[in-house]
Design an enzyme around this catalytic site. Structure first.
Site, PDB file in Angstrom:
ATOM      1  CG  PHE A 154      -0.289   0.173   2.546  1.00 40.06           C
ATOM      2  CD1 PHE A 154      -0.097   1.428   3.093  1.00 40.06           C
ATOM      3  CD2 PHE A 154       0.139  -0.935   3.258  1.00 40.06           C
ATOM      4  CE1 PHE A 154       0.519   1.590   4.334  1.00 40.06           C
ATOM      5  CE2 PHE A 154       0.753  -0.794   4.492  1.00 40.06           C
ATOM      6  CZ  PHE A 154       0.943   0.466   5.038  1.00 40.06           C
ATOM      7  CB  CYS A 155       1.784   3.780  -1.724  1.00 42.94           C
ATOM      8  SG  CYS A 155       0.844   3.593  -3.267  1.00 42.94           S
ATOM      9  CB  THR A 156      -0.092   8.397  -0.900  1.00 43.66           C
ATOM     10  OG1 THR A 156       1.075   8.536  -0.093  1.00 43.66           O
ATOM     11  CG2 THR A 156      -1.042   9.554  -0.626  1.00 43.66           C
ATOM     12  N   GLY A 195      -1.907   4.587  -4.531  1.00 47.68           N
ATOM     13  CA  GLY A 195      -1.920   3.355  -5.301  1.00 47.68           C
ATOM     14  C   GLY A 195      -0.794   3.183  -6.301  1.00 47.68           C
ATOM     15  CB  ILE A 197      -3.528   5.508   2.594  1.00 44.76           C
ATOM     16  CG1 ILE A 197      -2.399   4.512   2.899  1.00 44.76           C
ATOM     17  CG2 ILE A 197      -4.101   6.059   3.895  1.00 44.76           C
ATOM     18  CD1 ILE A 197      -1.141   5.158   3.444  1.00 44.76           C
TER      19      ILE A 197
END
Length: 261
Positions: free
Chosen positions: A182-184, A186, A211
Site C-alpha cells: 500500500f501507499c498514498t 496506489g 490509503i
C-alpha cells in the site's frame, strides 16, 4: 466551508505524444483555474489537482474523453483553501521512479484488493484462504512517520528507488503469507506488487486506490495517525480532513516528486 475539490489520480498506459499532450493539458487546466501537478511519461500519467468542483469535474471529463484515460479513477477530498500555488505539467522518464525498466504496469497489473475486503480481512485476522496478512508500506520513511496501518512492515526507505534492493533482502519473510502493498494513492504499491511477483513472492496484492481510497471507503479502521500528502494540507486524517490550510508549492516545485509518490 469545504469549497476546494482535491483529486489524485494516475494510470499506467502507453503515451507516445507527451509534448503535445502536455500543452493540451496545460491549456485546459489554466482555462479552468486549476492548480497542482501533472506528470506525463511514456508509462502513463500521474496528477494532483485542486480547484472548484465544476472546474475539476470538467477537466476529468475532458481527460476521460481520450480513450487512453477513459477509465481513470480519482481519489477525492475537500479543503477550505487551495493547497497549491501554481499549475505545472511536467514530462518525466517515469511517473513513479523505480529505476527498474522491466516493470511495465501498462502491460499487466498485479491483482488488487479493495478497501472493504482488506478491512474485513484485518477484522478477522487472515484472508479468505486463512493466510496471515502482511501489510507492506511502500512509502518513504518520513511519510510513514505521519501514520500507517497497525503492524505494517516499514523498511525505512528514503526514496522509492530503494524498494527493489530492500525487497531482495526481505522477500523470504513473506513465505506463506498474503502480502498487501500500500501507499498514498496506489501508484507505488502497484509497481511494488508487480516487482514482488516477478521476484517470486507467491501471494501479492496491491491496495486499490491506496490509503486515500481506504479512508474514503471505510475510514480509519486498523490505521493509526494521518496520511502525508505532498501539498499545503500536509496530511489527511482518516475522515479526509486536512491538518493544514496553507498553500504550498512543494509538490509542484519538488524535482523528486516522481520518486515520492
Amino acid at each position: 466551508m469545504q469549497e476546494i475539490l482535491n483529486i489524485a489520480a494516475y494510470k499506467f498506459v502507453a503515451i507516445d505524444d507527451s509534448p503535445v499532450l502536455r500543452e493540451e493539458l496545460r491549456a485546459r487546466t489554466q482555462a479552468l483555474g486549476l492548480m497542482g501537478t501533472i506528470l506525463l511519461a511514456p508509462e502513463g500519467i500521474n496528477l494532483f489537482l485542486a480547484g472548484t468542483t465544476d472546474g475539476v469535474r470538467a477537466f476529468l471529463a475532458h481527460l476521460r474523453a481520450d480513450a487512453r484515460f477513459a477509465d481513470l479513477e480519482a481519489k477525492e477530498s475537500w479543503s477550505a483553501a487551495q493547497p497549491f500555488r501554481r499549475m505545472l505539467v511536467k514530462l518525466k522518464r517515469e511517473i513513479i521512479r523505480m529505476d527498474h525498466p522491466a516493470i511495465q504496469p501498462a502491460a499487466g497489473r498485479a491483482p488488487g484488493v479493495d478497501a472493504p475486503t482488506l478491512k474485513r480481512w484485518l477484522d478477522q485476522g487472515h484472508d479468505d484462504e486463512g493466510r496471515e496478512i502482511a501489510l507492506l508500506d511502500t512509502r518513504n520513511a518520513f511519510e510513514v512517520d505521519h501514520g500507517s496501518f497497525e503492524g505494517a512492515i516499514d523498511w525505512r526507505i528514503g526514496k522509492f528507488t530503494e524498494f527493489p534492493p530492500a525487497l531482495k533482502a526481505h522477500r523470504d519473510e513473506f513465505k506463506g503469507k498474503t502480502v498487501v502493498s500500500f501507499c498514498t494513492g496506489g501508484i507505488r504499491c502497484e509497481k511494488a506488487a508487480i516487482l514482488m511477483r516477478e521476484e517470486g513472492v507467491e501471494h501479492v496484492l496491491q491496495l486499490e486506490g491506496g490509503i486515500l481510497k481506504y479512508f474514503e471507503q471505510v475510514g480509519g479502521a486498523h490505521y493509526t495517525g494521518d496520511c502525508f500528502v505532498f501539498d499545503g494540507r500536509e496530511a489527511l486524517a482518516p475522515d479526509l480532513s486536512a491538518r493544514s490550510a496553507r498553500a504550498s508549492a512543494r509538490a509542484s516545485e519538488d524535482p523528486d516528486l516522481a520518486i515520492k509518490q
